[in-house]
Design an enzyme around this catalytic site. Structure first.
Site, short mmCIF file in Angstrom:
data_model
loop_
_atom_site.label_atom_id
_atom_site.label_comp_id
_atom_site.label_asym_id
_atom_site.label_seq_id
_atom_site.Cartn_x
_atom_site.Cartn_y
_atom_site.Cartn_z
N SER A 8 -3.51 6.18 3.66
CA SER A 8 -2.15 5.84 3.27
C SER A 8 -1.94 4.32 3.33
CB SER A 8 -1.14 6.61 4.14
OG SER A 8 0.14 6.59 3.57
N ASP A 45 -1.05 12.22 -0.10
CA ASP A 45 -1.32 11.36 1.05
C ASP A 45 -2.37 11.94 2.00
OD1 ASP A 45 -0.83 10.09 3.77
OD2 ASP A 45 0.66 9.01 2.59
#
Length: 323
Positions: A45, A160
């Site tokens: 991320s 993610d």
């Protein structure tokens, strides 16, 4: 240098944490200060963004950019969409490709091994992105569900990586790291109170509360009802209450989304760290920086540097092959 005297290969695993991710810059700044250059850099991320800037040699320019961000700039980069998430992410990736990283820069061409973590939406499988365009890997790794739209790669929808591997120690190890420095940005975010946004007494500058109230006013004026009805073909009740304050305001919609993801990531991180611990674990204290407060880079970078500095003896020992 023979194998008996060779320094073990050092990996740097940069964890996810949205706006708290700028703390990774401070960690790398301290590693540079003591002459420790990781051999392998991986990220999840927000950690994938900083890792990509580090291995591509663009971290100085990136640091300058994040330090110049104001809250108005953050809003300008958030291209709102109603398909797959609140934010499309195109404006941000366009900026990176135009100013920082060549759009076609391949991971295979980097001087140091790099990897980013994403999650396959259909199966929940962890996906390690170790080849192809660097920016494509970053974009997939930051696709926070409900916030950023997912990315289609080779026929799979990716979101993610923090859903499955918030601090990618295992990826660093798989790429050949023998000693690992891990940076966990979420260690102190549970059991915290939501910040008091009231302006300080006597303050003449616009406070965080003033800025947020201005943003809320603009949100109230948007025809969210009409936009959602047009997109979904439904007659939904008004959403204006999401953007209204009362005397005892509940956490905002973004705060609720962010904290829900925080809870999940903290639990997963604890479980994975227990089974695969790093050699040095850095945990900056960043609970006061919320999900989208990317304009607070100076605070985050300072805390990242301070945390790494506090672990100087461990890091120097790692650098010198004593751990």
């Amino acid at each position: 240098m023979n194998d008996s005297t060779r320094r073990p290969r050092i990996g740097l695993a940069l964890g996810g944490g949205a706006a708290r991710g700028w703390a990774h810059i401070g960690v790398i700044d301290f590693l540079d200060a003591i002459g420790l250059k990781p051999d392998i850099v991986c990220g999840t991320s927000a950690g994938a963004i900083v890792a990509a800037m580090e291995v591509s040699g663009r971290l100085p320019e990136f640091r300058e950019w994040v330090l110049g961000l104001e809250w108005q700039d953050v809003l300008a980069y958030l291209d709102v969409t109603l398909s797959g998430g609140l934010i499309q992410g195109t404006r941000l990736m366009n900026f990176f490709s135009e100013r920082l990283i060549d759009l076609d820069l391949a991971i295979e061409s980097l001087e140091r091994p790099f990897g980013a973590v994403a999650t396959e939406l259909a199966s929940g499988q962890e996906v390690w992105l170790q080849s192809g365009p660097l920016l494509d890997a970053v974009r997939a790794s930051i696709a926070l569900p409900g916030l950023f739209t997912p990315v289609n790669r080779d026929g799979r929808w990716l979101v993610d990586g923090g859903l499955v591997n918030p601090v990618p120690v295992s990826l660093c190890r798989a790429l050949g790291a023998e000693r690992i420095i891990a940076v966990d940005l979420n260690a102190d975010i549970l059991n915290k109170r939501f910040r008091d946004l009231r302006p300080p007494s006597g303050s003449t500058e616009p406070s965080a509360a003033d800025k947020e109230e201005d943003w809320l006013d603009r949100m109230r004026r948007k025809d969210w009802q009409g936009m959602l009805n047009a997109a979904l073909g439904l007659d939904l009740p008004s959403l204006k209450t999401y953007f209204q304050r009362d005397t005892e305001p509940p956490p905002s919609l973004i705060d609720i989304l962010g904290q829900s993801i925080n809870i999940m990531q903290v639990r997963i991180t604890r479980a994975r760290m227990a089974g695969d611990p790093p050699d040095v674990l850095l945990q900056p204290r960043l609970a006061e920086i919320r999900l989208l407060e990317f304009h607070r880079a100076r605070e985050a970078i300072h805390e990242g540097y301070r945390t790494a500095e506090a672990a100087a003896s461990e890091l120097i020992a790692l650098k010198e092959g004593l751990r």
